[in-house]
Motif scaffolding. Structure first.
Motif, PDB file in Angstrom:
ATOM      1  N   GLU A  57       2.252  13.144 -15.347  1.00 25.31           N
ATOM      2  CA  GLU A  57       2.368  14.567 -15.024  1.00 25.31           C
ATOM      3  C   GLU A  57       3.633  15.194 -15.586  1.00 25.31           C
ATOM      4  O   GLU A  57       3.873  16.396 -15.402  1.00 25.31           O
ATOM      5  CB  GLU A  57       2.360  14.747 -13.500  1.00 25.31           C
ATOM      6  N   GLY A  58       4.469  14.397 -16.251  1.00 22.59           N
ATOM      7  CA  GLY A  58       5.706  14.918 -16.833  1.00 22.59           C
ATOM      8  C   GLY A  58       6.833  15.079 -15.839  1.00 22.59           C
ATOM      9  O   GLY A  58       7.833  15.745 -16.128  1.00 22.59           O
ATOM     10  N   LYS A  59       6.713  14.444 -14.678  1.00 20.02           N
ATOM     11  CA  LYS A  59       7.738  14.579 -13.647  1.00 20.02           C
ATOM     12  C   LYS A  59       8.789  13.468 -13.688  1.00 20.02           C
ATOM     13  O   LYS A  59       9.898  13.637 -13.186  1.00 20.02           O
ATOM     14  CB  LYS A  59       7.088  14.561 -12.255  1.00 20.02           C
ATOM     15  N   SER A  60       8.417  12.314 -14.233  1.00 21.42           N
ATOM     16  CA  SER A  60       9.248  11.125 -14.086  1.00 21.42           C
ATOM     17  C   SER A  60       9.402  10.369 -15.393  1.00 21.42           C
ATOM     18  O   SER A  60       8.566  10.480 -16.297  1.00 21.42           O
ATOM     19  CB  SER A  60       8.624  10.191 -13.039  1.00 21.42           C
ATOM     20  N   GLY A  79       7.879  12.678  -5.091  1.00 19.54           N
ATOM     21  CA  GLY A  79       7.154  13.402  -6.133  1.00 19.54           C
ATOM     22  C   GLY A  79       7.289  14.905  -6.050  1.00 19.54           C
ATOM     23  O   GLY A  79       6.854  15.625  -6.960  1.00 19.54           O
ATOM     24  N   GLU A  80       7.903  15.403  -4.977  1.00 23.49           N
ATOM     25  CA  GLU A  80       8.045  16.849  -4.777  1.00 23.49           C
ATOM     26  C   GLU A  80       9.440  17.355  -5.136  1.00 23.49           C
ATOM     27  O   GLU A  80       9.857  18.404  -4.658  1.00 23.49           O
ATOM     28  CB  GLU A  80       7.723  17.185  -3.316  1.00 23.49           C
ATOM     29  N   ASP A 121       0.810  -1.223   0.000  1.00 12.84           N
ATOM     30  CA  ASP A 121       0.000   0.000   0.000  1.00 12.84           C
ATOM     31  C   ASP A 121       0.841   1.270   0.000  1.00 12.84           C
ATOM     32  O   ASP A 121       0.300   2.374   0.054  1.00 12.84           O
ATOM     33  CB  ASP A 121      -0.953   0.012   1.195  1.00 12.84           C
ATOM     34  N   LEU A 122       2.152   1.140  -0.111  1.00 12.87           N
ATOM     35  CA  LEU A 122       3.015   2.328  -0.193  1.00 12.87           C
ATOM     36  C   LEU A 122       2.843   3.053  -1.530  1.00 12.87           C
ATOM     37  O   LEU A 122       3.155   4.232  -1.638  1.00 12.87           O
ATOM     38  CB  LEU A 122       4.476   1.930   0.002  1.00 12.87           C
ATOM     39  N   GLY A 123       2.387   2.329  -2.547  1.00 14.93           N
ATOM     40  CA  GLY A 123       2.000   2.967  -3.805  1.00 14.93           C
ATOM     41  C   GLY A 123       3.138   3.441  -4.686  1.00 14.93           C
ATOM     42  O   GLY A 123       2.964   4.385  -5.465  1.00 14.93           O
ATOM     43  N   LEU A 124       4.301   2.816  -4.605  1.00 14.87           N
ATOM     44  CA  LEU A 124       5.417   3.259  -5.442  1.00 14.87           C
ATOM     45  C   LEU A 124       5.097   3.109  -6.924  1.00 14.87           C
ATOM     46  O   LEU A 124       5.334   4.022  -7.719  1.00 14.87           O
ATOM     47  CB  LEU A 124       6.688   2.477  -5.094  1.00 14.87           C
ATOM     48  N   GLN A 125       4.538   1.969  -7.314  1.00 15.16           N
ATOM     49  CA  GLN A 125       4.269   1.723  -8.735  1.00 15.16           C
ATOM     50  C   GLN A 125       3.233   2.709  -9.279  1.00 15.16           C
ATOM     51  O   GLN A 125       3.441   3.316 -10.351  1.00 15.16           O
ATOM     52  CB  GLN A 125       3.781   0.273  -8.940  1.00 15.16           C
ATOM     53  N   THR A 126       2.135   2.878  -8.567  1.00 17.51           N
ATOM     54  CA  THR A 126       1.103   3.801  -9.053  1.00 17.51           C
ATOM     55  C   THR A 126       1.611   5.237  -9.039  1.00 17.51           C
ATOM     56  O   THR A 126       1.217   6.048  -9.896  1.00 17.51           O
ATOM     57  CB  THR A 126      -0.176   3.692  -8.207  1.00 17.51           C
ATOM     58  N   SER A 127       2.497   5.557  -8.103  1.00 14.70           N
ATOM     59  CA  SER A 127       3.060   6.912  -8.067  1.00 14.70           C
ATOM     60  C   SER A 127       3.931   7.169  -9.286  1.00 14.70           C
ATOM     61  O   SER A 127       3.881   8.254  -9.881  1.00 14.70           O
ATOM     62  CB  SER A 127       3.877   7.108  -6.789  1.00 14.70           C
ATOM     63  N   ILE A 128       4.731   6.199  -9.679  1.00 13.74           N
ATOM     64  CA  ILE A 128       5.579   6.377 -10.857  1.00 13.74           C
ATOM     65  C   ILE A 128       4.715   6.597 -12.100  1.00 13.74           C
ATOM     66  O   ILE A 128       5.005   7.473 -12.926  1.00 13.74           O
ATOM     67  CB  ILE A 128       6.519   5.177 -11.036  1.00 13.74           C
ATOM     68  N   SER A 129       3.640   5.828 -12.236  1.00 11.14           N
ATOM     69  CA  SER A 129       2.735   6.026 -13.374  1.00 11.14           C
ATOM     70  C   SER A 129       2.120   7.421 -13.343  1.00 11.14           C
ATOM     71  O   SER A 129       2.023   8.103 -14.376  1.00 11.14           O
ATOM     72  CB  SER A 129       1.635   4.965 -13.357  1.00 11.14           C
ATOM     73  N   LYS A 130       1.728   7.866 -12.151  1.00 11.94           N
ATOM     74  CA  LYS A 130       1.130   9.192 -12.000  1.00 11.94           C
ATOM     75  C   LYS A 130       2.153  10.277 -12.328  1.00 11.94           C
ATOM     76  O   LYS A 130       1.859  11.235 -13.056  1.00 11.94           O
ATOM     77  CB  LYS A 130       0.608   9.354 -10.574  1.00 11.94           C
ATOM     78  N   TRP A 131       3.356  10.148 -11.795  1.00 13.14           N
ATOM     79  CA  TRP A 131       4.394  11.155 -12.043  1.00 13.14           C
ATOM     80  C   TRP A 131       4.770  11.202 -13.521  1.00 13.14           C
ATOM     81  O   TRP A 131       5.029  12.281 -14.057  1.00 13.14           O
ATOM     82  CB  TRP A 131       5.626  10.858 -11.191  1.00 13.14           C
ATOM     83  N   TYR A 132       4.799  10.058 -14.187  1.00 13.39           N
ATOM     84  CA  TYR A 132       5.102  10.055 -15.620  1.00 13.39           C
ATOM     85  C   TYR A 132       4.013  10.794 -16.394  1.00 13.39           C
ATOM     86  O   TYR A 132       4.309  11.605 -17.283  1.00 13.39           O
ATOM     87  CB  TYR A 132       5.237   8.620 -16.132  1.00 13.39           C
TER      88      TYR A 132
END
Length: 341
Positions: A145-148, A325-326, A132-143
């Motif tokens: 958003e143009g961050k990753s 993400g920040e 539930d730390l959400g690393l995978q979904t965060s990477i998809s989200k950041w990508y």
């Protein structure tokens, strides 16, 4: 009434079978092919290697990956047991590929790899592996958003056993001990190259980690700047401090991030990019000033650094994932490549 009772019992049974991971009520344990056809399937062969390409097609041999978790976007976290040919250590590695990896427009593209290391024992599990730390979904989200970059993730065990009596291996080849440094920097990358479309140069390879995994990430990039370009180090130790170093002062110094950074500065390269983040409420009050002092001493020349203090951040992954993400994920993504052909 009988019909309602039957349906209720059936629902309960299905729930029990899902909980205990009994097919067909779960896909956990099923083979995952990551873009290749499953065993016995036809078609879908990987593109042949182009010698002029920046991308590296899978070199083989193919590992056997079993599904550990299916995410909401249909991607999979899968696990394999890697018998490290160079380290001699055998352990689990979890992997994940973003949905873009199977997008036809990227069929010939190599993707960057992020080797994600946990804190604590890091054995028998790696806590980045689909929890539930959400690393995978965060990477998809950041990508999105143009961050990753759309990183492939490799999530190996960090240590060869649990942390009984405070023993850990500093992600290093400590004399007389399992070669965990070679495992992390040689065998795990070889697994990714064998099974995924990756990037030939170090511009496609990075580490991330928290606590002792942050130390291992920092040390690995500084020790092997020819292979890895960047790291995100969250709440890290900045000196090797495993009790297993006792009697091995020379080797301990060879795995000290400060010593390695100084050597890199003296040689004037290659350039590395180190994104640090530390919570302002870490349980070890020395972590923040120690990291700040390290950056002030060694963050120059080819050693590029960034520092983010996480407001109300504590020494745990739940603080570190949002913190990435920040700033930190952007810092390393700007200097890395991928997807590339």
């Amino acid at each position: 009434m009988a019909g309602v009772s039957f349906l209720a019992l059936a629902g309960t049974a299905a729930g029990v079978m899902w909980h205990f991971e009994i097919p067909p009520f779960t896909d956990k344990g099923k083979e995952v092919s990551f873009g290749k056809p499953a065993a016995g399937a036809k078609g879908g062969a990987e593109a042949k290697q182009n010698p002029n390409s920046k991308a590296l097609m899978p070199t083989g041999p193919a590992a056997e990956f079993k599904n550990s978790m299916t995410l909401g976007d249909g991607t999979h976290v899968a696990v394999t047991v890697l018998d490290g040919k160079k380290s001699g250590f055998k352990g689990k590695v979890w992997v994940w590929a973003p949905k873009e990896y199977n997008d036809p427009k990227f069929a010939k593209s190599g993707f960057p790899v992020l080797i994600a290391l946990p804190g604590g024992a890091g054995y028998p599990n790696n806590y980045w592996m689909g929890t539930d730390l959400g690393l995978q979904t965060s990477i998809s989200k950041w990508y999105a958003e143009g961050k990753s970059k759309p990183f492939l993730l490799a999530m190996p065990v960090l240590n060869p056993s649990g942390d009984e009596k405070g023993i850990y291996w500093d992600g290093s080849d400590i004399p007389g001990q399992p070669k965990m440094g070679t495992w992390l920097t040689e065998d795990v990358p070889d697994l990714m190259k064998a099974n995924f479309r990756t990037i030939k140069s170090r511009d496609g390879w990075a580490f991330m980690g928290s606590s002792t995994g942050g130390f291992a990430s920092l040390k690995s990039v500084l020790k092997h700047p020819d292979k890895f370009k960047a790291a995100i180090c969250s709440g890290p130790d900045v000196v090797p401090d495993s009790p297993l170093w006792k009697g091995h002062d020379k080797e301990k110094a060879e795995n000290d991030p400060g010593t390695l950074a100084k050597a890199l500065i003296d040689k004037k390269g290659p350039e590395v990019y180190l994104a640090f983040q530390v919570g302002d409420s870490e349980n070890n009050k020395k972590t923040l000033p120690d990291v700040q002092k390290w950056i002030a001493t060694y963050g120059k020349g080819p050693v590029h650094t960034s520092m983010r203090v996480i407001p109300n951040g504590r020494h745990n992954a739940k603080s570190y994932v949002p913190g990435m993400g920040e700033g930190p994920i952007q810092f390393i993504s700007k200097v890395m490549e991928g997807p590339v052909e």
